[in-house]
Design an enzyme around this catalytic site. Sequence first.
Site, PDB file in Angstrom:
ATOM      1  N   HIS A  70       0.839  -1.201   0.000  1.00  0.00           N
ATOM      2  CA  HIS A  70       0.000   0.000   0.000  1.00  0.00           C
ATOM      3  C   HIS A  70       0.869   1.243   0.000  1.00  0.00           C
ATOM      4  O   HIS A  70       1.549   1.562   0.975  1.00  0.00           O
ATOM      5  CB  HIS A  70      -0.917   0.011   1.227  1.00  0.00           C
ATOM      6  CG  HIS A  70      -1.967   1.085   1.163  1.00  0.00           C
ATOM      7  ND1 HIS A  70      -2.993   1.068   0.235  1.00  0.00           N
ATOM      8  CD2 HIS A  70      -2.155   2.208   1.909  1.00  0.00           C
ATOM      9  CE1 HIS A  70      -3.764   2.124   0.419  1.00  0.00           C
ATOM     10  NE2 HIS A  70      -3.275   2.842   1.417  1.00  0.00           N
ATOM     11  N   HIS A  72       0.994   5.500  -1.436  1.00  0.00           N
ATOM     12  CA  HIS A  72       0.558   6.711  -2.125  1.00  0.00           C
ATOM     13  C   HIS A  72       1.841   7.500  -2.382  1.00  0.00           C
ATOM     14  O   HIS A  72       2.351   8.202  -1.497  1.00  0.00           O
ATOM     15  CB  HIS A  72      -0.386   7.539  -1.260  1.00  0.00           C
ATOM     16  CG  HIS A  72      -1.634   6.833  -0.842  1.00  0.00           C
ATOM     17  ND1 HIS A  72      -2.622   6.472  -1.732  1.00  0.00           N
ATOM     18  CD2 HIS A  72      -2.062   6.412   0.378  1.00  0.00           C
ATOM     19  CE1 HIS A  72      -3.604   5.871  -1.079  1.00  0.00           C
ATOM     20  NE2 HIS A  72      -3.290   5.815   0.207  1.00  0.00           N
ATOM     21  N   HIS A 224     -11.854   3.618  -3.336  1.00  0.00           N
ATOM     22  CA  HIS A 224     -11.100   4.393  -2.357  1.00  0.00           C
ATOM     23  C   HIS A 224     -11.578   4.116  -0.944  1.00  0.00           C
ATOM     24  O   HIS A 224     -10.777   3.807  -0.047  1.00  0.00           O
ATOM     25  CB  HIS A 224     -11.170   5.891  -2.650  1.00  0.00           C
ATOM     26  CG  HIS A 224     -10.395   6.700  -1.661  1.00  0.00           C
ATOM     27  ND1 HIS A 224     -10.932   7.109  -0.448  1.00  0.00           N
ATOM     28  CD2 HIS A 224      -9.114   7.146  -1.665  1.00  0.00           C
ATOM     29  CE1 HIS A 224     -10.019   7.758   0.237  1.00  0.00           C
ATOM     30  NE2 HIS A 224      -8.908   7.810  -0.479  1.00  0.00           N
ATOM     31  N   HIS A 251      -9.703   1.126   1.215  1.00  0.00           N
ATOM     32  CA  HIS A 251      -9.497   1.619   2.575  1.00  0.00           C
ATOM     33  C   HIS A 251     -10.715   1.263   3.420  1.00  0.00           C
ATOM     34  O   HIS A 251     -11.853   1.462   2.990  1.00  0.00           O
ATOM     35  CB  HIS A 251      -9.355   3.150   2.593  1.00  0.00           C
ATOM     36  CG  HIS A 251      -8.112   3.668   1.954  1.00  0.00           C
ATOM     37  ND1 HIS A 251      -8.126   4.552   0.895  1.00  0.00           N
ATOM     38  CD2 HIS A 251      -6.808   3.454   2.226  1.00  0.00           C
ATOM     39  CE1 HIS A 251      -6.887   4.864   0.559  1.00  0.00           C
ATOM     40  NE2 HIS A 251      -6.062   4.204   1.345  1.00  0.00           N
ATOM     41  N   GLU A 254     -10.507   3.275   8.726  1.00  0.00           N
ATOM     42  CA  GLU A 254      -9.261   3.871   9.212  1.00  0.00           C
ATOM     43  C   GLU A 254      -9.526   4.792  10.397  1.00  0.00           C
ATOM     44  O   GLU A 254      -8.689   4.927  11.281  1.00  0.00           O
ATOM     45  CB  GLU A 254      -8.577   4.639   8.090  1.00  0.00           C
ATOM     46  CG  GLU A 254      -7.229   5.210   8.452  1.00  0.00           C
ATOM     47  CD  GLU A 254      -6.530   5.886   7.285  1.00  0.00           C
ATOM     48  OE1 GLU A 254      -5.390   6.344   7.475  1.00  0.00           O
ATOM     49  OE2 GLU A 254      -7.118   5.952   6.183  1.00  0.00           O
ATOM     50  N   HIS A 288      -5.912  -1.013   6.424  1.00  0.00           N
ATOM     51  CA  HIS A 288      -6.032  -0.470   7.778  1.00  0.00           C
ATOM     52  C   HIS A 288      -6.929  -1.339   8.662  1.00  0.00           C
ATOM     53  O   HIS A 288      -6.447  -1.978   9.582  1.00  0.00           O
ATOM     54  CB  HIS A 288      -6.495   0.986   7.794  1.00  0.00           C
ATOM     55  CG  HIS A 288      -5.615   1.920   7.051  1.00  0.00           C
ATOM     56  ND1 HIS A 288      -4.272   2.086   7.361  1.00  0.00           N
ATOM     57  CD2 HIS A 288      -5.857   2.735   5.998  1.00  0.00           C
ATOM     58  CE1 HIS A 288      -3.744   2.964   6.534  1.00  0.00           C
ATOM     59  NE2 HIS A 288      -4.672   3.371   5.700  1.00  0.00           N
ATOM     60  N   ASP A 339       2.160   3.161   3.035  1.00  0.00           N
ATOM     61  CA  ASP A 339       1.064   4.120   2.973  1.00  0.00           C
ATOM     62  C   ASP A 339       1.543   5.543   2.737  1.00  0.00           C
ATOM     63  O   ASP A 339       1.876   5.925   1.623  1.00  0.00           O
ATOM     64  CB  ASP A 339       0.226   4.008   4.248  1.00  0.00           C
ATOM     65  CG  ASP A 339      -1.095   4.755   4.152  1.00  0.00           C
ATOM     66  OD1 ASP A 339      -1.445   5.217   3.061  1.00  0.00           O
ATOM     67  OD2 ASP A 339      -1.785   4.872   5.176  1.00  0.00           O
TER      68      ASP A 339
END
Length: 467
Positions: A70, A72, A224, A251, A254, A288, A339
């Site tokens: 994961h 970004h 998302h 996700h 979270e 998460h 992440d």
Amino acid sequence: MTVRRWLADLAWLPGQGLRRDVLIEAEGGRFTSVLPSASAAVPPSATPLASPAPPERLSGLTLPGFANAHSHAFHRALRATTQAGRGTFWTWRERMYEAASRLDPDSYLQLARAAYAEMALAGVSCVGEFHYLHHQPSGRPYTDPNAMGRALVQAAAEAGLRLTLLDACYLTGGLDLSGVLPLAGPQVRFSDGDASRWAERVDALGLDSRGMISPHARAGAAIHSVRAVPPEHMHPVVAWARRRGAPLHVHLSEQRGENDACRAVYGVSPARLLYDEDVLGPRTTVVHATHVSASDLELLGGAQVFACLCPTTERDLGDGLAPSRPLDAAGCTLTLGTDSHAVIDMLEEARGVEYTERLARRSRGHFTAEDLLLSATCDGHTSLGWPDAGEIAPGTWADLVTISLESVRTAGADDSLALETAVFSASAADVRDVVISGQDVVRDGVHLLVQDVPGELSRSIRAVLAT
């Protein structure tokens, strides 16, 4: 095809454990032979095209390549800048949106290449890029609607990594207790308008029958979150992933605020909503899963999902303690990601899983070093659509990570405890050599394809933040 041979002082072979003097041979980017208890005097391979040269020595502990499940990439620009002062996940998100608003395909290529090179230095051979930064700041598509995604594919190639581009559907601005919020500010560049147009754009990447974008990159899908994709738009994403046999990531829970808003708007928890919309399954990874209930765990485990934990980000943002042991006990397969890239260190993520559980349970020994390494290697690759990676075994991708056992962090322990030394004492700084798909990418701690990784990080980050 090029034949390469290595002799590892110590190597971890899933199913066999820690073995000494392991002779490893690869051809065409894949392992062809793995022979424990060999010696440097082993004669050249009988493979017709093999080189007669002696095997290359790998000193220390050799592991399969790590999977960063994961990422970004553009969040790498936020490191340190979001540490000043106080705040919450939601104030952090505003800083993230600022960075997102400033990127274009060229600057994203530069930043992602530097971030991926940092990952390679940390032993990552494959990254799952959760990608939602699709369009121009106005929301209009680029001339090539996939220009930002192609920048990520190119960045991974130039940094020497394999990539799963987890192209994310992102359609709304979030949820609050009053309902679904419209897109606002930088969010408009994330959206394709609806899930059908999302699928059309992803198909325009030009995938082959196996879902490959290029020899080193494959496509996956992402929803998302329940905040950003209404239930009626989840079905086209699920259908696309099933049609392509692609991984599907999302996700999940979270933040407690996400759970509260989801219950207020839809009457159920995020996990139940995803279950009811047929999102959960053996190819699905929930990321998460920090705030899940006992009934949520039953749904997730019954669906046999992967659960990707990102301990350094979860600690950095104050998200909470991920229920790693309950997720595992329920039947979820654990994987690891960096992440937001507060730190890029898969060993830190691995031990973070165990240490989080120790804090939550006030006891030790919930996961062995081998358990945690499986999450970082084999299981992580499988969750990204590369089930033929993450093991040092014939037929799998020839990825090797060698960790020094003689640094100030790792020196002194008996070789029989090399796995424990790596997981609980070593850091990314102890990664000495990295081979990806049979090619040297890092040697003696130096990236061979991106010569000045710190310099590239500095230049690309400053260019984005100064815009």
